[in-house]
Design an enzyme around this catalytic site. Structure first.
Site, short mmCIF file in Angstrom:
data_model
loop_
_atom_site.label_atom_id
_atom_site.label_comp_id
_atom_site.label_asym_id
_atom_site.label_seq_id
_atom_site.Cartn_x
_atom_site.Cartn_y
_atom_site.Cartn_z
N LYS A 44 9.55 -0.13 11.73
CA LYS A 44 9.10 -1.25 10.91
C LYS A 44 7.67 -1.10 10.40
O LYS A 44 7.26 -1.87 9.54
CB LYS A 44 9.26 -2.56 11.68
CG LYS A 44 10.67 -2.89 12.08
CD LYS A 44 11.72 -2.98 10.96
CE LYS A 44 11.38 -3.86 9.82
NZ LYS A 44 12.61 -4.30 9.07
N1 PMP Z 1 15.95 -1.25 15.42
C1 PMP Z 1 14.96 -2.04 15.85
C2 PMP Z 1 14.51 -1.89 17.26
C3 PMP Z 1 14.38 -2.99 14.98
O1 PMP Z 1 13.39 -3.78 15.42
C4 PMP Z 1 14.86 -3.08 13.66
C5 PMP Z 1 14.28 -4.08 12.71
N2 PMP Z 1 14.51 -5.41 13.02
C6 PMP Z 1 15.92 -2.26 13.27
C7 PMP Z 1 16.43 -1.33 14.16
C8 PMP Z 1 16.57 -2.36 11.91
O2 PMP Z 1 15.74 -2.01 10.85
P1 PMP Z 1 15.90 -2.70 9.44
O3 PMP Z 1 15.23 -4.05 9.51
O4 PMP Z 1 15.20 -1.78 8.50
O5 PMP Z 1 17.35 -2.86 9.13
#
Ligand code: PMP
Length: 325
Positions: A44
């Site tokens: 992120k």
């Molecule tokens: N894995 C974790 C541990 C996350 O915190 C996030 C984001 N919320 C994601 C995966 C997914 O990423 P994205 O928001 O880009 O879909």
């Protein structure tokens, strides 16, 4: 000389790691983009940086301003680091179901943290909607709005996707990842598909999320639940809208744990829960596609963010799950 300009300059350009034990088992090259190596410790950081710099360019965020966001943790951590590095204040609204490690990190970074009860998106007191209202009521404040702000997937379209393309020399057959906002999945899928139309883009989903059924049937149906954090959704966000989805794979928590403990014990990688879903789905996809394919997924964050949960036998037992031997 190879010097990065501050925290923002150190975001991205992460290694692509061959997951040896899973590659050997499946006969495929299973590769993980090491996003846990970003300076704020997760995938992120990329979205946080793009969202802040987009607001700066548009003049919506001025010196001394505040960045407000509703987040399961990692986006907030990325934002808090960048706010410190750029002189902004940071206010985070987080559901009280998220790990104490992430909440403590946010407070240590100096963010103002408001924990709120976890309620569905349709409820006006949902953490995402609440964060939007708080931002609207403040002067010189932006709402990061990671779910529907397209600067999020742009980060992955402009950086993560091209890095994967270069690191594999274009030898990539499939991309598989779970989604929270969808920024990572969509940005990378869109970039790689433009380069190589034959690439398979596959959505990974935990139980308790509606996206697996959405990909398979076009309808959002939610079944079961999951201990994973930051992934799964009950709606199609603006960041997911229009993203190519060739197929979807659902992974349950016990399989996620099996994968996480294999990563730990055989590959030496201490990973967070969403990585168990991602690598579990990559392994399932490798079995479907057969040996000889290169499959890329993402290693979103480290296990240290979930040590008291995913790596704690008693906590797992309280959720009806068994720590893999
Ligand atoms: N894995 C974790 C541990 C996350 O915190 C996030 C984001 N919320 C994601 C995966 C997914 O990423 P994205 O928001 O880009 O879909």
């Amino acid at each position: 000389m190879d010097i990065k300009n501050g925290f923002p300059g150190a975001v991205g350009n992460t290694p692509l790691i061959r997951l040896n034990s899973f590659s050997e088992e499946t006969g495929c090259e299973i590769l993980g983009k090491a996003e846990f190596m970003n300076p704020g410790g997760s995938v992120k950081d990329r979205a946080a940086l793009y969202i802040i710099e987009d607001a700066e360019r548009q003049g919506r965020l001025r010196p001394g301003g505040t960045v407000v966001e509703g987040t399961a943790g990692n986006t907030g951590i990325g934002l808090a680091h960048i706010c410190n590095a750029k002189g902004y204040r940071c206010l985070i609204v987080i559901p009280d179901t998220q790990s104490q490690e992430k909440i403590d990190t946010l407070r240590t970074l100096g963010a103002e943290v408001r924990t709120v009860p976890a309620v569905p998106y349709k409820d006006p007191n949902n953490y995402v909607k609440l964060s939007g209202r708080i931002a609207a009521e403040m002067d010189n404040a932006i709402w990061a709005n990671q779910f529907d702000n397209l600067a999020n997937r742009q980060a992955h379209y402009e950086t993560t996707g091209p890095e994967i393309w270069t690191q594999t020399g274009g030898k990539v057959d499939a991309w598989v990842a779970a989604t929270g906002t969808g920024g990572t999945y969509a940005g990378v899928a869109m970039f790689l598909k433009e380069r190589k139309a034959s690439l398979k883009a596959v959505l990974a989903d935990p139980m308790g999320s509606g996206l697996y059924s959405y990909a398979k049937t076009g309808e959002i149906t939610i079944m079961g639940n999951s201990i994973t954090e930051g992934i799964g959704n009950s709606r199609v966000t603006a960041n997911m809208a229009g993203a190519p989805i060739d197929d979807a794979i659902q992974i349950d928590d016990q399989e996620c744990l099996r994968v996480l403990y294999q990563l730990l014990r055989k590959d030496g990688l201490f990973m967070g829960g969403s990585v168990g879903i991602n690598v579990g789905a990559a392994v399932a996809l490798a079995k479907q596609m057969g040996p000889g394919h290169t499959i890329v997924t993402v290693l979103c964050d480290s296990g240290s963010r979930y040590q008291s949960r995913l790596y704690n036998r008693e906590w797992l037992a309280s959720k009806g799950l068994t720590m893999p031997e």
